[in-house]
Design a protein around this motif. Structure first.
Motif, mmCIF file in Angstrom:
data_model
loop_
_atom_site.group_PDB
_atom_site.id
_atom_site.type_symbol
_atom_site.label_atom_id
_atom_site.label_comp_id
_atom_site.label_asym_id
_atom_site.label_seq_id
_atom_site.Cartn_x
_atom_site.Cartn_y
_atom_site.Cartn_z
ATOM 1 N N ASP A 122 0.807 -1.221 0.000
ATOM 2 C CA ASP A 122 0.000 0.000 0.000
ATOM 3 C C ASP A 122 0.841 1.272 0.000
ATOM 4 O O ASP A 122 0.303 2.380 0.055
ATOM 5 N N ARG A 123 2.181 1.109 -0.096
ATOM 6 C CA ARG A 123 3.074 2.270 -0.182
ATOM 7 C C ARG A 123 3.828 2.339 -1.498
ATOM 8 O O ARG A 123 4.441 3.356 -1.818
ATOM 9 N N ILE A 124 3.807 1.259 -2.243
ATOM 10 C CA ILE A 124 4.473 1.205 -3.544
ATOM 11 C C ILE A 124 3.745 0.153 -4.378
ATOM 12 O O ILE A 124 3.260 -0.851 -3.845
ATOM 13 N N ALA A 125 3.627 0.393 -5.681
ATOM 14 C CA ALA A 125 2.778 -0.458 -6.514
ATOM 15 C C ALA A 125 3.340 -1.853 -6.714
ATOM 16 O O ALA A 125 2.589 -2.823 -6.875
ATOM 17 N N ALA A 126 4.668 -1.970 -6.713
ATOM 18 C CA ALA A 126 5.304 -3.254 -7.006
ATOM 19 C C ALA A 126 6.733 -3.208 -6.485
ATOM 20 O O ALA A 126 7.275 -2.112 -6.247
ATOM 21 N N PRO A 127 7.365 -4.345 -6.303
ATOM 22 C CA PRO A 127 8.780 -4.307 -5.911
ATOM 23 C C PRO A 127 9.610 -3.627 -6.987
ATOM 24 O O PRO A 127 9.236 -3.595 -8.174
ATOM 25 N N VAL A 128 10.728 -3.076 -6.590
ATOM 26 C CA VAL A 128 11.601 -2.375 -7.534
ATOM 27 C C VAL A 128 12.320 -3.396 -8.400
ATOM 28 O O VAL A 128 12.933 -4.345 -7.888
ATOM 29 N N ALA A 129 12.247 -3.204 -9.704
ATOM 30 C CA ALA A 129 12.821 -4.184 -10.625
ATOM 31 C C ALA A 129 14.310 -3.948 -10.853
ATOM 32 O O ALA A 129 15.082 -4.902 -10.974
ATOM 33 N N ARG A 130 14.703 -2.666 -10.943
ATOM 34 C CA ARG A 130 16.100 -2.362 -11.264
ATOM 35 C C ARG A 130 16.677 -1.380 -10.246
ATOM 36 O O ARG A 130 15.983 -0.485 -9.750
ATOM 37 N N TRP A 131 17.939 -1.558 -9.951
ATOM 38 C CA TRP A 131 18.601 -0.726 -8.942
ATOM 39 C C TRP A 131 18.499 0.758 -9.262
ATOM 40 O O TRP A 131 18.338 1.596 -8.371
ATOM 41 N N ASP A 132 18.562 1.112 -10.520
ATOM 42 C CA ASP A 132 18.520 2.520 -10.928
ATOM 43 C C ASP A 132 17.226 3.209 -10.514
ATOM 44 O O ASP A 132 17.171 4.440 -10.442
ATOM 45 N N ASP A 133 16.185 2.427 -10.233
ATOM 46 C CA ASP A 133 14.898 3.009 -9.884
ATOM 47 C C ASP A 133 14.793 3.403 -8.406
ATOM 48 O O ASP A 133 13.764 3.931 -7.971
ATOM 49 N N LEU A 134 15.853 3.159 -7.635
ATOM 50 C CA LEU A 134 15.800 3.420 -6.195
ATOM 51 C C LEU A 134 16.067 4.863 -5.816
ATOM 52 O O LEU A 134 15.669 5.306 -4.734
ATOM 53 N N ALA A 135 16.755 5.602 -6.667
ATOM 54 C CA ALA A 135 17.229 6.936 -6.278
ATOM 55 C C ALA A 135 16.095 7.848 -5.823
ATOM 56 O O ALA A 135 16.195 8.492 -4.763
ATOM 57 N N LEU A 136 15.023 7.928 -6.587
ATOM 58 C CA LEU A 136 13.924 8.821 -6.226
ATOM 59 C C LEU A 136 13.230 8.361 -4.948
ATOM 60 O O LEU A 136 12.810 9.186 -4.123
ATOM 61 N N LEU A 137 13.093 7.055 -4.784
ATOM 62 C CA LEU A 137 12.468 6.535 -3.563
ATOM 63 C C LEU A 137 13.296 6.875 -2.331
ATOM 64 O O LEU A 137 12.766 7.254 -1.287
ATOM 65 N N ALA A 138 14.620 6.736 -2.453
ATOM 66 C CA ALA A 138 15.491 7.077 -1.323
ATOM 67 C C ALA A 138 15.430 8.568 -1.010
ATOM 68 O O ALA A 138 15.404 8.974 0.154
ATOM 69 N N ALA A 139 15.381 9.380 -2.044
ATOM 70 C CA ALA A 139 15.354 10.833 -1.850
ATOM 71 C C ALA A 139 14.087 11.281 -1.128
ATOM 72 O O ALA A 139 14.093 12.283 -0.404
ATOM 73 N N SER A 140 13.012 10.538 -1.309
ATOM 74 C CA SER A 140 11.753 10.901 -0.647
ATOM 75 C C SER A 140 11.556 10.164 0.677
ATOM 76 O O SER A 140 10.477 10.240 1.278
ATOM 77 N N GLY A 141 12.569 9.439 1.130
ATOM 78 C CA GLY A 141 12.491 8.741 2.402
ATOM 79 C C GLY A 141 11.711 7.447 2.362
ATOM 80 O O GLY A 141 11.349 6.896 3.406
ATOM 81 N N ARG A 142 11.469 6.931 1.157
ATOM 82 C CA ARG A 142 10.671 5.707 1.050
ATOM 83 C C ARG A 142 11.514 4.471 0.794
ATOM 84 O O ARG A 142 10.967 3.366 0.656
ATOM 85 N N ALA A 143 12.831 4.624 0.721
ATOM 86 C CA ALA A 143 13.741 3.479 0.566
ATOM 87 C C ALA A 143 14.883 3.639 1.562
ATOM 88 O O ALA A 143 15.328 4.756 1.842
ATOM 89 N N ALA A 144 15.368 2.530 2.094
ATOM 90 C CA ALA A 144 16.466 2.573 3.065
ATOM 91 C C ALA A 144 17.168 1.230 3.086
ATOM 92 O O ALA A 144 16.701 0.252 2.489
ATOM 93 N N LEU A 145 18.307 1.185 3.779
ATOM 94 C CA LEU A 145 19.078 -0.045 3.985
ATOM 95 C C LEU A 145 19.477 -0.130 5.456
ATOM 96 O O LEU A 145 19.825 0.881 6.062
ATOM 97 N N PRO A 146 19.479 -1.331 6.052
ATOM 98 C CA PRO A 146 20.055 -1.480 7.394
ATOM 99 C C PRO A 146 21.574 -1.552 7.271
ATOM 100 O O PRO A 146 22.111 -2.395 6.542
ATOM 101 N N LEU A 147 22.277 -0.680 7.973
ATOM 102 C CA LEU A 147 23.736 -0.605 7.829
ATOM 103 C C LEU A 147 24.487 -0.924 9.123
ATOM 104 O O LEU A 147 25.706 -0.753 9.186
ATOM 105 N N ARG A 148 23.784 -1.414 10.120
ATOM 106 C CA ARG A 148 24.500 -1.850 11.329
ATOM 107 C C ARG A 148 25.390 -3.036 10.960
ATOM 108 O O ARG A 148 24.968 -3.943 10.259
ATOM 109 N N PRO A 149 26.646 -3.029 11.425
ATOM 110 C CA PRO A 149 27.522 -4.159 11.123
ATOM 111 C C PRO A 149 26.884 -5.479 11.586
ATOM 112 O O PRO A 149 26.271 -5.530 12.650
ATOM 113 N N PRO A 150 26.998 -6.524 10.734
ATOM 114 C CA PRO A 150 27.789 -6.625 9.505
ATOM 115 C C PRO A 150 26.988 -6.360 8.231
ATOM 116 O O PRO A 150 27.431 -6.693 7.130
ATOM 117 N N HIS A 151 25.795 -5.763 8.353
ATOM 118 C CA HIS A 151 24.880 -5.731 7.213
ATOM 119 C C HIS A 151 25.304 -4.763 6.113
ATOM 120 O O HIS A 151 24.951 -4.956 4.952
#
Length: 370
Positions: A122-151
């Motif tokens: 209910d927050r995005i229509a479908a999973p992201v198919a290509r890595w290049d499509d993540l930039a806009l989602l990250a810029a709007s706070g809708r994409a993230a990564l867990p970066l605590r070691p070792p991830h």
């Protein structure tokens, strides 16, 4: 009574508890389970646990170390060859092989995982198919990564695979020159994220994602947790999919998961070995583990209609990523490298260090580990 140690999450504890209840009913052999945190699970010395427990849940990068210390039993010497062959034939990706070292099988897979993609419908229509499509989602706070070691390091490994950069763990240099491109992709995404992600592991990020009112829509690289895909586990069910691809498909994701090992110092190693073989079998993985909050390692469960129906198709939607996953190095010094390299990588990401310098520093740490 046998004693076991697993990790502190419903996925790590609930299926083993249920299996032990059934095992006692069938055999009269009782097994009690203790739990340790995910962080301890990734770092605590297995040899210390083996002196206190009969059964221990481990992950595969420990096998080089435990094989040399002699703290675990070689299960190929304790378990019937036909039973081992059935477990091996049903292995999802490299799960079974990951616990084989120096000609012996040190654990049996009971949980299969790799970095996959998490998303909320209910927050995005479908999973992201290509890595290049993540930039806009990250810029709007809708994409993230867990970066605590070792991830953070796991994500660097996975990005290398998605770029077709081969990592060779057998020599003194783990990252070839092409790995600078993977670092640049990770750095580019991390730079726009809330610094809180450096304190978040996959569980913390999935908890945030499942929170009512959260805006987080997609986590492109995160260890899959089937619990969060089951209706009712949290307020929002999270769906999972193969990782976003580049030119080479969903390949090279950092393999995770767990295996069940038997202590060489236990009170009844024969009984512990029988339980390990049973809980790892296709029938137990499909009929018990999958329905009791676990994330099985056997294809009999991953192909099960009922297991997929209860998890919004978790298994079928991520299977290609699991089958193409990359097995981390397993030599004795690897775990020390993983700890040090994760911290070093995060320092590089935080201060926007050059990719060449960051990769050189990681390779220097890897060389020391060999």
């Amino acid at each position: 009574m046998l004693r076991g140690m697993t990790w502190d999450h419903p996925r790590g504890f609930d299926p083993l508890s249920a299996a032990s209840t059934l095992w006692e009913q069938q055999t009269g052999q009782a097994i009690s389970w203790d739990r340790r945190s995910l962080q301890d699970f990734e770092t605590y010395p297995v040899e210390d646990l083996a002196r206190r427990y009969d059964l221990i849940v481990i992950d595969h990068p420990h096998v080089g170390q435990v094989a040399e210390t002699g703290c675990l039993l070689a299960l190929d010497e304790r378990i019937d060859a036909a039973a081992l062959a059935e477990i091996a034939a049903g292995s999802v990706g490299g799960s079974f092989e990951s616990y084989r070292w120096a000609g012996h099988q040190w654990a049996l897979p009971i949980d299969a995982a790799a970095q996959v993609q998490a998303w909320v419908p209910d927050r995005i229509a479908a999973p992201v198919a290509r890595w290049d499509d993540l930039a806009l989602l990250a810029a709007s706070g809708r994409a993230a990564l867990p970066l605590r070691p070792p991830h953070s390091l796991m994500s660097l490994f996975t990005l290398c695979g998605l770029l077709g950069v081969e990592l060779d763990g057998t020599g003194n240099t783990l990252f070839p020159s092409g790995a600078v491109r993977a670092f640049a992709l990770l750095d580019g995404l991390a730079a726009g994220l809330d610094p809180a992600v450096y304190e978040m592991d996959p569980i913390a990020m999935l908890e945030e994602m499942a929170r009512p009112g959260a805006t987080l829509a997609v986590v492109p690289l995160v260890y899959g947790y089937v619990s969060y895909a089951v209706a009712g586990f949290r307020a929002h069910a999270i769906h999972f999919a193969d990782v976003p691809t580049m030119a080479f498909g969903p390949r090279g994701s950092a393999l995770g998961g767990t295996g069940i090992a038997v202590s060489a110092f236990g009170a009844d190693p024969a009984a512990a070995s029988r339980f390990a073989a049973w809980i790892s079998s296709g029938a137990a993985q499909r009929n018990l583990v999958a329905g009791r909050g676990g994330q099985p390692a056997h294809a009999a469960a991953w192909e099960s209609d009922s297991a997929n129906a209860m998890s919004h198709n978790f298994y079928r939607a991520t299977r290609a990523t699991l089958d193409g996953a990359w097995m981390r190095p397993r030599h004795r010094g690897y775990m020390a490298f993983q700890d040090a390299a994760s911290e070093r990588l995060n320092a590089a990401l935080r201060r926007r260090e050059s990719a060449d310098d960051a990769i050189a520093a990681l390779n220097q740490l890897y060389g020391v580990s060999r």
